[in-house]
Design a protein around this motif. Structure first.
Motif, PDB file in Angstrom:
ATOM      1  N   VAL A 128      40.511  24.177  34.334  1.00 43.20           N
ATOM      2  CA  VAL A 128      40.282  25.222  33.339  1.00 43.20           C
ATOM      3  C   VAL A 128      39.863  26.526  34.022  1.00 43.20           C
ATOM      4  N   GLN A 129      39.009  26.435  35.035  1.00 40.60           N
ATOM      5  CA  GLN A 129      38.565  27.636  35.738  1.00 40.60           C
ATOM      6  C   GLN A 129      39.747  28.359  36.400  1.00 40.60           C
ATOM      7  N   LEU A 130      40.611  27.611  37.054  1.00 38.59           N
ATOM      8  CA  LEU A 130      41.792  28.211  37.680  1.00 38.59           C
ATOM      9  C   LEU A 130      42.699  28.863  36.639  1.00 38.59           C
ATOM     10  N   CYS A 131      42.984  28.146  35.574  1.00 40.43           N
ATOM     11  CA  CYS A 131      43.898  28.678  34.554  1.00 40.43           C
ATOM     12  C   CYS A 131      43.324  29.908  33.862  1.00 40.43           C
ATOM     13  N   LYS A 132      42.039  29.872  33.511  1.00 41.21           N
ATOM     14  CA  LYS A 132      41.433  31.044  32.887  1.00 41.21           C
ATOM     15  C   LYS A 132      41.476  32.237  33.831  1.00 41.21           C
ATOM     16  N   HIS A 133      41.229  31.981  35.092  1.00 38.71           N
ATOM     17  CA  HIS A 133      41.262  33.046  36.084  1.00 38.71           C
ATOM     18  C   HIS A 133      42.656  33.664  36.181  1.00 38.71           C
ATOM     19  N   PHE A 134      43.674  32.820  36.267  1.00 41.89           N
ATOM     20  CA  PHE A 134      45.042  33.327  36.360  1.00 41.89           C
ATOM     21  C   PHE A 134      45.478  34.010  35.070  1.00 41.89           C
ATOM     22  N   ALA A 135      44.982  33.529  33.933  1.00 39.89           N
ATOM     23  CA  ALA A 135      45.365  34.102  32.648  1.00 39.89           C
ATOM     24  C   ALA A 135      44.736  35.473  32.414  1.00 39.89           C
ATOM     25  N   ASN A 136      43.766  35.844  33.223  1.00 37.62           N
ATOM     26  CA  ASN A 136      43.097  37.130  33.056  1.00 37.62           C
ATOM     27  C   ASN A 136      44.046  38.267  33.417  1.00 37.62           C
ATOM     28  N   LYS A 137      45.201  38.255  32.795  1.00 36.12           N
ATOM     29  CA  LYS A 137      46.241  39.276  32.955  1.00 36.12           C
ATOM     30  C   LYS A 137      46.702  39.456  34.398  1.00 36.12           C
ATOM     31  N   GLY A 138      46.358  38.533  35.289  1.00 36.63           N
ATOM     32  CA  GLY A 138      46.837  38.617  36.658  1.00 36.63           C
ATOM     33  C   GLY A 138      46.217  39.733  37.465  1.00 36.63           C
ATOM     34  N   ARG A 139      45.180  40.376  36.955  1.00 34.53           N
ATOM     35  CA  ARG A 139      44.580  41.496  37.679  1.00 34.53           C
ATOM     36  C   ARG A 139      44.111  41.093  39.064  1.00 34.53           C
ATOM     37  N   HIS A 140      43.566  39.891  39.195  1.00 35.33           N
ATOM     38  CA  HIS A 140      43.055  39.448  40.492  1.00 35.33           C
ATOM     39  C   HIS A 140      44.179  39.280  41.518  1.00 35.33           C
ATOM     40  N   LEU A 141      45.401  39.025  41.063  1.00 36.78           N
ATOM     41  CA  LEU A 141      46.502  38.823  42.002  1.00 36.78           C
ATOM     42  C   LEU A 141      46.980  40.134  42.622  1.00 36.78           C
ATOM     43  N   THR A 142      46.685  41.255  41.981  1.00 35.73           N
ATOM     44  CA  THR A 142      47.105  42.535  42.541  1.00 35.73           C
ATOM     45  C   THR A 142      45.995  43.190  43.355  1.00 35.73           C
ATOM     46  N   HIS A 143      44.822  42.616  43.369  1.00 39.90           N
ATOM     47  CA  HIS A 143      43.700  43.161  44.132  1.00 39.90           C
ATOM     48  C   HIS A 143      43.251  42.159  45.186  1.00 39.90           C
ATOM     49  N   ARG A 144      44.172  41.643  45.944  1.00 41.37           N
ATOM     50  CA  ARG A 144      43.901  40.619  46.944  1.00 41.37           C
ATOM     51  C   ARG A 144      43.496  41.260  48.264  1.00 41.37           C
ATOM     52  N   PRO A 145      42.768  40.536  49.097  1.00 38.32           N
ATOM     53  CA  PRO A 145      42.474  41.068  50.434  1.00 38.32           C
ATOM     54  C   PRO A 145      43.769  41.369  51.179  1.00 38.32           C
ATOM     55  N   ARG A 146      43.717  42.289  52.102  1.00 41.90           N
ATOM     56  CA  ARG A 146      44.903  42.722  52.829  1.00 41.90           C
ATOM     57  C   ARG A 146      45.565  41.612  53.629  1.00 41.90           C
ATOM     58  N   THR A 147      44.871  40.523  53.888  1.00 42.61           N
ATOM     59  CA  THR A 147      45.461  39.431  54.661  1.00 42.61           C
ATOM     60  C   THR A 147      46.546  38.705  53.882  1.00 42.61           C
ATOM     61  N   HIS A 148      46.588  38.886  52.569  1.00 43.55           N
ATOM     62  CA  HIS A 148      47.594  38.210  51.753  1.00 43.55           C
ATOM     63  C   HIS A 148      48.815  39.102  51.603  1.00 43.55           C
ATOM     64  N   THR A 149      49.965  38.465  51.591  1.00 46.10           N
ATOM     65  CA  THR A 149      51.216  39.217  51.457  1.00 46.10           C
ATOM     66  C   THR A 149      51.889  38.893  50.131  1.00 46.10           C
ATOM     67  N   LEU A 150      51.127  39.002  49.056  1.00 46.84           N
ATOM     68  CA  LEU A 150      51.676  38.714  47.740  1.00 46.84           C
ATOM     69  C   LEU A 150      52.306  39.971  47.164  1.00 46.84           C
ATOM     70  N   PRO A 151      53.441  39.831  46.507  1.00 42.89           N
ATOM     71  CA  PRO A 151      54.077  40.994  45.895  1.00 42.89           C
ATOM     72  C   PRO A 151      53.256  41.491  44.708  1.00 42.89           C
ATOM     73  N   GLU A 152      53.430  42.742  44.360  1.00 47.33           N
ATOM     74  CA  GLU A 152      52.766  43.292  43.185  1.00 47.33           C
ATOM     75  C   GLU A 152      53.274  42.553  41.948  1.00 47.33           C
ATOM     76  N   ASP A 205      45.048  27.366  47.613  1.00 51.97           N
ATOM     77  CA  ASP A 205      44.032  27.145  48.651  1.00 51.97           C
ATOM     78  C   ASP A 205      42.888  28.150  48.527  1.00 51.97           C
ATOM     79  N   THR A 206      43.233  29.415  48.406  1.00 52.38           N
ATOM     80  CA  THR A 206      42.238  30.483  48.352  1.00 52.38           C
ATOM     81  C   THR A 206      41.331  30.347  47.140  1.00 52.38           C
ATOM     82  N   HIS A 207      41.919  30.071  45.983  1.00 54.36           N
ATOM     83  CA  HIS A 207      41.118  29.980  44.769  1.00 54.36           C
ATOM     84  C   HIS A 207      40.275  28.709  44.729  1.00 54.36           C
ATOM     85  N   ILE A 208      40.807  27.599  45.185  1.00 59.13           N
ATOM     86  CA  ILE A 208      40.002  26.371  45.235  1.00 59.13           C
ATOM     87  C   ILE A 208      38.821  26.575  46.178  1.00 59.13           C
TER      88      ILE A 208
END
Length: 124
Positions: A18-42, A95-98
């Motif tokens: 539930v914690q993971l899903c709620k976090h991801f459901a938060n409009k994905g804002r956390h996925l666009t503000h990742r540390p620079r070490t991650h190479t995730l697309p916008e 891995d990062t979120h767990i």
């Protein structure tokens, strides 16, 4: 389609699901503000779809899908993507979120190839 699975031993699998899903459901804002070490697309919030109950969850992104299942004593995770690079992105995301959510009592994610499934008529 490349896939990987992990069984994460924990006595609170539903809580982490539930914690993971709620976090991801938060409009994905956390996925666009990742540390620079991650190479995730916008990602735009409309590109992230999350559905969950207390025992099952699904995260869909443009570059793959993550399925979560809370079972007694463990959180099961399955990631699948169109290619190896995107599969590794999903694995890194999990891995990062767990790691972050289990800081007090660290959980370890060990990825394995998926188990083969039986196909054919019942009883064969």
């Amino acid at each position: 389609m490349p896939t990987a699975e992990a069984r994460i031993p924990t006595d609170r699998p539903g809580r982490y699901l539930v914690q993971l899903c709620k976090h991801f459901a938060n409009k994905g804002r956390h996925l666009t503000h990742r540390p620079r070490t991650h190479t995730l697309p916008e990602l735009r919030p409309d590109q992230i779809q999350v559905e969950w109950t207390d025992s099952d969850g699904t995260l869909r992104l443009p570059w793959g899908q993550c399925t979560l299942q809370a079972v007694p004593g463990a959180l099961r995770v399955r990631v699948e993507a169109d290619d190896r690079e995107n599969l590794e992105r999903l694995q890194d995301l999990v891995d990062t979120h767990i790691a972050r959510f289990s800081r007090r009592d660290p959980l370890r994610v060990e990825w394995e190839p998926p188990r083969p499934t039986r196909h054919g008529p019942a009883g064969s």
